[in-house]
Design a protein around this motif. Structure first.
Motif, PDB file in Angstrom:
ATOM      1  N   PHE A  24       0.806  -1.226   0.000  1.00  0.00           N
ATOM      2  CA  PHE A  24       0.000   0.000   0.000  1.00  0.00           C
ATOM      3  C   PHE A  24       0.836   1.272   0.000  1.00  0.00           C
ATOM      4  O   PHE A  24       0.458   2.249  -0.630  1.00  0.00           O
ATOM      5  N   SER A  26       1.191   3.714   1.988  1.00  0.00           N
ATOM      6  CA  SER A  26       0.375   4.899   2.280  1.00  0.00           C
ATOM      7  C   SER A  26       1.183   5.996   2.950  1.00  0.00           C
ATOM      8  O   SER A  26       0.780   7.151   2.959  1.00  0.00           O
ATOM      9  N   TRP A  97      -4.433   5.172   2.326  1.00  0.00           N
ATOM     10  CA  TRP A  97      -4.196   4.704   0.956  1.00  0.00           C
ATOM     11  C   TRP A  97      -5.324   5.161   0.038  1.00  0.00           C
ATOM     12  O   TRP A  97      -5.086   5.652  -1.066  1.00  0.00           O
TER      13      TRP A  97
END
Length: 107
Positions: A24, A26, A97
């Motif tokens: 991810f 993020s 995300w």
């Protein structure tokens, strides 16, 4: 042999960290807001979990063979903090995300 609850907690933490670092991305681990939110959540976890697991009058009882039986602070099984970390981090990671994806779409 590692107790089941301990093993599952460690596995959950490793999976969540791996997902953040390799999938991810993020960026939450680099944000102070994440660490503050985590500290707040874990602070409240101490209050609630401490009350639920207190050895003098427990509401939640753990099978001693399924965890390390290390309790800190008060009577909180240490694994509960790893589980809380994995749960909170996974939610915040997915949320950030998704926000990142939405922001890239509007640029």
């Amino acid at each position: 042999m590692v107790p089941e609850y301990t093993l599952m907690t460690i596995l959950g933490m490793v999976v969540v960290i791996g997902l953040e670092v390799f999938v991810f991305r993020s960026g939450i681990f680099r944000r102070a807001k994440y660490w503050v939110a985590l500290a707040i959540c874990l602070g409240f976890q101490c209050l609630v979990d401490g009350w639920l697991t207190k050895l003098t009058d427990p509401i939640v009882i753990y099978n001693p063979s399924q965890f390390l039986n290390l309790r800190f602070p008060w009577d909180i099984p240490i694994e509960d903090f790893g589980f809380g970390f994995a749960m909170i981090t996974s939610v915040l990671m997915m949320w950030q995300w998704q926000l990142n994806r939405l922001q890239k779409g509007t640029e």
